[in-house]
Design an enzyme around this catalytic site. Structure first.
Site, PDB file in Angstrom:
ATOM      1  N   LYS A  78       0.850  -1.201   0.000  1.00  0.00           N
ATOM      2  CA  LYS A  78       0.000   0.000   0.000  1.00  0.00           C
ATOM      3  C   LYS A  78       0.877   1.240   0.000  1.00  0.00           C
ATOM      4  O   LYS A  78       1.862   1.315   0.748  1.00  0.00           O
ATOM      5  CB  LYS A  78      -0.915  -0.021   1.231  1.00  0.00           C
ATOM      6  CG  LYS A  78      -1.913   1.134   1.289  1.00  0.00           C
ATOM      7  CD  LYS A  78      -2.847   1.005   2.487  1.00  0.00           C
ATOM      8  CE  LYS A  78      -3.862   2.142   2.538  1.00  0.00           C
ATOM      9  NZ  LYS A  78      -4.798   2.005   3.680  1.00  0.00           N
ATOM     10  N   SER A 159      -9.836   2.402   2.738  1.00  0.00           N
ATOM     11  CA  SER A 159      -8.916   3.081   1.843  1.00  0.00           C
ATOM     12  C   SER A 159      -7.966   2.134   1.107  1.00  0.00           C
ATOM     13  O   SER A 159      -7.302   2.519   0.153  1.00  0.00           O
ATOM     14  CB  SER A 159      -8.071   4.087   2.656  1.00  0.00           C
ATOM     15  OG  SER A 159      -7.248   3.401   3.606  1.00  0.00           O
ATOM     16  N   SER A 183     -10.533   0.022   7.030  1.00  0.00           N
ATOM     17  CA  SER A 183      -9.913   0.121   5.708  1.00  0.00           C
ATOM     18  C   SER A 183      -9.177  -1.125   5.236  1.00  0.00           C
ATOM     19  O   SER A 183      -8.666  -1.153   4.122  1.00  0.00           O
ATOM     20  CB  SER A 183      -8.955   1.320   5.667  1.00  0.00           C
ATOM     21  OG  SER A 183      -9.678   2.520   5.704  1.00  0.00           O
TER      22      SER A 183
END
Length: 493
Positions: A78, A159, A183
């Site tokens: 990420k 997210s 998330s």
């Protein structure tokens, strides 16, 4: 079988047996990224050359008999984790060209154990969002489709939507992610994969771009519960550079997946039965409880009375911490700079140009609740509610070993569906924020599909630092659900 179809566990076994090399495995995933990423936009940056070089080095180590626990496994990282020498953007224009000179502790642990980094996965800007539409580098498309509707593009959740989409579309064997209010778990549920938010403090936050420091929790996304457990063992561990890192031994989480649930007491919180909750979600929850009872667990009705205050509490605490954390982006030391007439003008122009609408909204909310005259009325009160939410869980865990709930209030929605209604978007976190406020572990497990064929997940919550029981319960749900669905959008049929 195509090399991208391995599970992480299966790939490790194939590498150990010489069925495939890391170079071949990594090349296959990079080819899949080249073929599919232009459509789903799961990656912001692809590190093709560095990945192939690392894969060849991994094969040499394996040949020399010094393979690490994740030797040769290609992963997505990420783009919130700082990676030395590789651009780290946090999905924001303000960090669009930032190249860290240091490695986050979590990604360093993965490199230590032999993992290969394919690139940096897309995300909502500064991890603020539930749809992966707020990224400055474009929205991410969920590789799943509604039935025969091949036109409607669906949200992967956020997210960590880029990480989840990459794993679901077989563009990585696993991925790092972060969970501030859901998330990891919401994208996992939307994309039909497993996602683990560990206990706050289990994984170091050092080198992870901060959103809300008392809530942010790094964790893994993978296609199976066991794969998530394997990844977490490498990601976790005490870090003296992070004052909130727990100095505790890291168990063999994967071994816990085979423990079973016989004799465990599973809590069923009455407050999670929401008005208007889709029948499909309620029915799946009931099936999950039936599966656990069939494996020898006992289900127990429990009450978490302050759950109804969790969302408003979260959306005071998280923006307040974001307001404080994002004050560092001033155009002076690093990142984007927009020239101004004086220092105040430089700050204003830089932040206006660098931050997107959702980030600006949360900074404004956070600054407001921390301001003179409102601090006690909002922020202090929210922290008191947070303490009561934690007490609810503490009391519940005196009587039960784990809790089973739905992971999300719906399946994946269309991209843009909730874009103009921030409150509707925030309600996606209704089942997940409590775990962050209390600091406890939570695991999303793919457990079924809705009437349109989209994945639905169940969530297992556990006691602080008892991820082993969470994995044991999650693995039992996974075995019974026997979820074999695969998204329609993929590089290889």
């Amino acid at each position: 079988m195509h090399p991208t179809d391995f599970t992480l566990r299966g790939a490790l076994e194939a590498l150990n047996e010489g069925i495939i090399t890391s170079e071949q495995l990594t090349r296959a995933h990079l080819d899949a990224i080249i073929a599919l990423n232009p459509r789903i936009n799961a990656y912001i940056t692809v590190t093709e050359e560095a990945a192939m070089e690392a894969a060849r080095a991994s094969d040499r180590r394996r040949a020399e008999g010094v393979a690490g626990p994740l030797e040769g496994i290609p992963l997505a990282i990420k783009d919130l984790f700082c990676t030395a020498g590789t651009r780290t953007t946090a999905g924001s224009r303000i960090l669009g060209n930032f190249v860290p000179p240091y490695e986050s502790t979590v990604s360093a642990n993965l490199l230590r154990d032999g993992a290969i980094f394919l690139g940096k996965a897309n995300l909502d800007e500064f991890a603020m969002g539930s749809s992966n539409t707020t990224s400055a580098f474009g929205e991410v498309e969920n590789p799943w489709k509604r039935g025969n509707d091949t036109e409607t593009r669906l949200a992967p959740g956020g997210s960590s939507g880029g990480s989840a989409a990459a794993v679901a579309a077989h563009l990585a064997l696993g991925a790092t992610a972060t969970d501030t209010g859901g998330s990891i778990r919401q994208p996992a549920a939307f994309c039909g994969i497993a996602g683990m938010k560990p206990t706050y403090g289990r994984c170091s936050r050092w080198g992870v771009v901060a959103f809300a420091s008392s809530l942010d929790t790094p964790g893994p996304l993978a296609r199976t519960v066991e794969d998530s457990a394997i990844l977490l063992r490498s990601m976790a561990g005490h870090d003296p550079k992070d004052s909130t890192s727990a100095n505790l031994p890291v168990p063999d989480f994967a071994a816990a997946c085979a423990r079973g649930v016989k004799g465990l007491r599973i809590g069923v919180p009455q407050e999670y039965r929401l008005p208007g909750m889709p029948d499909e979600i309620e029915a799946l929850w009931q099936r999950g409880l039936d599966w656990l009872r069939a494996e020898g667990a006992e289900t127990v009705e429990i009450s978490l009375p302050h759950t109804k205050y969790a969302l408003p509490c979260y959306y005071i605490v998280a923006p307040a911490e974001a307001s404080s954390n994002l004050a560092r982006y001033d155009g002076v030391r690093y990142g984007l700079r927009a020239e101004g007439d004086d220092l105040r003008d430089l700050y204003g122009r830089t932040r206006a140009a660098g931050f997107g609408a959702e980030v600006k909204r949360r900074i404004m909310i956070g600054t407001y609740v921390l301001s003179a005259g409102y601090y006690d009325a909002y922020y202090v009160k929210a922290q008191r509610i947070r303490a009561l939410i934690k007490q609810d869980f503490d009391r519940a865990f005196r009587d039960v070993d784990a809790i089973l709930t739905p992971a999300t209030p719906s399946s994946a929605f269309a991209l843009g569906d909730k874009q103009d209604d921030p409150v509707a978007m925030y309600l996606n976190d209704v089942f997940t924020v409590t775990a962050n406020l209390a600091g406890i572990p939570g695991l999303a497990v793919p457990a079924g599909v809705d009437r349109l064929g989209l994945p639905l997940g169940l969530q297992v919550l556990g006691k602080s630092f008892d991820e082993e029981t969470v994995f044991a319960v999650g693995a039992a749900v996974e075995r019974s659900a026997n979820f074999t669905g695969r998204p329609q959008v993929r590089a290889y049929a």
